[in-house]
Design a protein around this motif. Structure first.
Motif, PDB file in Angstrom:
ATOM      1  N   GLN A  22      32.553  42.600  47.852  1.00  0.00           N
ATOM      2  CA  GLN A  22      33.742  42.411  47.015  1.00  0.00           C
ATOM      3  C   GLN A  22      33.379  42.444  45.538  1.00  0.00           C
ATOM      4  OE1 GLN A  22      37.049  42.069  47.882  1.00  0.00           O
ATOM      5  NE2 GLN A  22      36.454  42.581  49.976  1.00  0.00           N
ATOM      6  N   MET A  23      32.234  41.870  45.189  1.00  0.00           N
ATOM      7  CA  MET A  23      31.812  41.862  43.790  1.00  0.00           C
ATOM      8  C   MET A  23      31.420  43.262  43.318  1.00  0.00           C
ATOM      9  SD  MET A  23      32.363  38.817  42.719  1.00  0.00           S
ATOM     10  CE  MET A  23      33.836  39.058  43.762  1.00  0.00           C
ATOM     11  N   ARG A  24      30.795  44.035  44.203  1.00  0.00           N
ATOM     12  CA  ARG A  24      30.463  45.419  43.842  1.00  0.00           C
ATOM     13  C   ARG A  24      31.729  46.237  43.606  1.00  0.00           C
ATOM     14  NH1 ARG A  24      26.380  44.886  47.792  1.00  0.00           N
ATOM     15  NH2 ARG A  24      27.740  45.895  49.345  1.00  0.00           N
ATOM     16  N   GLU A  25      32.721  46.077  44.491  1.00  0.00           N
ATOM     17  CA  GLU A  25      33.979  46.801  44.328  1.00  0.00           C
ATOM     18  C   GLU A  25      34.694  46.377  43.050  1.00  0.00           C
ATOM     19  OE1 GLU A  25      36.252  46.140  47.838  1.00  0.00           O
ATOM     20  OE2 GLU A  25      34.968  47.403  49.123  1.00  0.00           O
ATOM     21  N   LEU A  26      34.625  45.081  42.732  1.00  0.00           N
ATOM     22  CA  LEU A  26      35.257  44.599  41.510  1.00  0.00           C
ATOM     23  C   LEU A  26      34.581  45.194  40.278  1.00  0.00           C
ATOM     24  CD1 LEU A  26      37.365  42.727  40.235  1.00  0.00           C
ATOM     25  CD2 LEU A  26      35.718  40.854  40.422  1.00  0.00           C
ATOM     26  N   SER A  27      33.253  45.230  40.285  1.00  0.00           N
ATOM     27  CA  SER A  27      32.508  45.816  39.169  1.00  0.00           C
ATOM     28  C   SER A  27      32.833  47.297  39.012  1.00  0.00           C
ATOM     29  CB  SER A  27      30.999  45.633  39.375  1.00  0.00           C
ATOM     30  OG  SER A  27      30.632  44.277  39.320  1.00  0.00           O
ATOM     31  N   ASP A  28      32.967  48.000  40.150  1.00  0.00           N
ATOM     32  CA  ASP A  28      33.302  49.416  40.099  1.00  0.00           C
ATOM     33  C   ASP A  28      34.682  49.631  39.482  1.00  0.00           C
ATOM     34  OD1 ASP A  28      30.879  50.027  41.246  1.00  0.00           O
ATOM     35  OD2 ASP A  28      31.681  50.251  43.282  1.00  0.00           O
ATOM     36  N   MET A  55      43.591  49.253  36.731  1.00  0.00           N
ATOM     37  CA  MET A  55      42.553  48.864  37.693  1.00  0.00           C
ATOM     38  C   MET A  55      43.179  48.300  38.956  1.00  0.00           C
ATOM     39  SD  MET A  55      39.534  47.136  35.358  1.00  0.00           S
ATOM     40  CE  MET A  55      40.655  46.140  34.374  1.00  0.00           C
ATOM     41  N   ASN A  56      42.628  48.666  40.090  1.00  0.00           N
ATOM     42  CA  ASN A  56      43.119  48.193  41.378  1.00  0.00           C
ATOM     43  C   ASN A  56      42.273  46.993  41.821  1.00  0.00           C
ATOM     44  OD1 ASN A  56      44.493  47.976  43.774  1.00  0.00           O
ATOM     45  ND2 ASN A  56      43.351  49.615  44.791  1.00  0.00           N
ATOM     46  N   VAL A  57      42.624  45.839  41.280  1.00  0.00           N
ATOM     47  CA  VAL A  57      41.876  44.607  41.549  1.00  0.00           C
ATOM     48  C   VAL A  57      42.765  43.652  42.328  1.00  0.00           C
ATOM     49  CG1 VAL A  57      40.776  42.588  40.490  1.00  0.00           C
ATOM     50  CG2 VAL A  57      40.472  44.862  39.478  1.00  0.00           C
ATOM     51  N   THR A  58      42.213  43.033  43.373  1.00  0.00           N
ATOM     52  CA  THR A  58      42.995  42.091  44.177  1.00  0.00           C
ATOM     53  C   THR A  58      42.810  40.662  43.683  1.00  0.00           C
ATOM     54  OG1 THR A  58      41.245  41.648  45.796  1.00  0.00           O
ATOM     55  CG2 THR A  58      42.620  43.599  46.159  1.00  0.00           C
ATOM     56  N   PHE A  59      43.804  39.827  43.982  1.00  0.00           N
ATOM     57  CA  PHE A  59      43.739  38.418  43.613  1.00  0.00           C
ATOM     58  C   PHE A  59      42.581  37.735  44.336  1.00  0.00           C
ATOM     59  CE2 PHE A  59      46.275  34.249  43.201  1.00  0.00           C
ATOM     60  CZ  PHE A  59      45.696  33.992  41.967  1.00  0.00           C
ATOM     61  N   ARG A  60      42.300  38.169  45.562  1.00  0.00           N
ATOM     62  CA  ARG A  60      41.178  37.592  46.317  1.00  0.00           C
ATOM     63  C   ARG A  60      39.861  37.873  45.597  1.00  0.00           C
ATOM     64  NH1 ARG A  60      39.260  35.868  51.149  1.00  0.00           N
ATOM     65  NH2 ARG A  60      37.331  36.787  51.938  1.00  0.00           N
TER      66      ARG A  60
END
Length: 301
Positions: free
Chosen positions: A37-43, A1-6
């Motif tokens: 950001q939350m939508r991208e994280l969920s995706d 998963m491409n998740v950022t620390f932010r």
């Protein structure tokens, strides 16, 4: 998963606050930015992380697991930052302290003096009732929690700081004011105004009364030391309060400390953290500072 620390930090704050607007205020960004950001994280996760029902935000099972993982990563990163700060000397870093409400009468002074010594240390102070402090302790959200009666059901380390004497107080016009050697049984007909059930002061008070087979006539329970002082000064009843919650000049509050056998109740203030917690260099330095200066700072207040 491409998740950022932010993204993880934003989500961790969302898990704590349960509010998109609250996260936006905390990080000083716009609500649409947080939502995106939350939508991208969920995706990236591939599952919903939270849902809103009746204007309340709830974490899903996937969200709860992510919050736990994000907290571990945040703790590890903070530990690394503090380690680097320690290598540079105790000059910078972060310090988070949570205190029960009565400790607000002395902890800001101690933090202020420490801040003058180390101006590059960022300090966060949270004041809550005992229930709130215990919740933060269980979640390992602070470097230290300051309280007078640590819990028995949490695996913790406690560091003794200084005494916390609890005294019985009345209005200066009360018949008992100025009398010597009062006995607890003389208070059978008196009405009491006590701290709320579950508070540190109330726990110590109830324990002492029970050990003397004394059942106080509780007129009311209040969650504020200031409200209790005003009510007692109005001669509506007696109370038991920490000596630290009383101004050194009792005349200003129209209060009198009563001379009662077996009072003051001898409690202590503790700095508490979870067993196994790795204290940062800043936290260790602050603990040393507390243990060396807490008593003097309170005496000088």
């Amino acid at each position: 998963m491409n998740v950022t620390f932010r993204q993880l930090r934003l989500f961790l704050e969302l898990a704590n606050q349960r509010s998109i607007s609250g996260v936006a205020r905390h990080f000083q960004v716009t609500q649409p930015t947080v939502s995106m950001q939350m939508r991208e994280l969920s995706d990236e996760v591939g599952l919903p992380l939270y849902e809103v029902i009746g204007k309340r935000l709830y974490l899903t099972s996937a969200g709860q697991e992510l919050a736990r993982a994000a907290q571990v990563m945040e703790d590890e990163w903070q530990a690394y930052e503090q380690c680097i700060a320690g290598m540079k000397g105790l000059t910078c870093g972060q310090l988070s302290i949570a205190v029960v409400s009565t400790a607000k009468y002395f902890m800001p002074r101690l933090l202020g003096a420490f801040s003058k010594m180390y101006p590059e240390v960022d300090i966060a102070l949270e004041v809550q009732n005992r229930e709130g402090i215990l919740r933060r302790l269980r979640e390992n959200r602070d470097d230290f929690c300051i309280m007078s009666i640590p819990p028995d059901d949490i695996d913790i380390v406690r560091h003794t700081l200084m005494p916390n004497p609890l005294v019985m107080v009345a209005s200066q016009t009360h018949a008992f004011a100025g009398q010597q050697g009062l006995r607890l049984e003389q208070f059978c007909g008196e009405r009491f105004i006590l701290r709320e059930a579950g508070s540190c002061t109330r726990l110590a008070c109830d324990r002492h009364f029970a050990s003397h087979d004394f059942l106080p006539q509780t007129r009311m329970e209040l969650g504020s030391n200031e409200a209790i002082k005003q009510t007692v000064a109005g001669d509506m009843g007696l109370s038991v309060l920490s000596r630290h919650a009383l101004n050194t000049n009792l005349q200003d509050h129209a209060l009198a400390i009563l001379d009662v056998q077996d009072f003051p109740l001898q409690e202590n203030w503790f700095a508490v953290h979870l067993q196994g917690k790795r204290l940062s260099p800043v936290a260790r330095g602050f603990l040393d500072y507390l243990q060396q200066n807490a008593g003097q700072a309170v005496a000088a207040a």
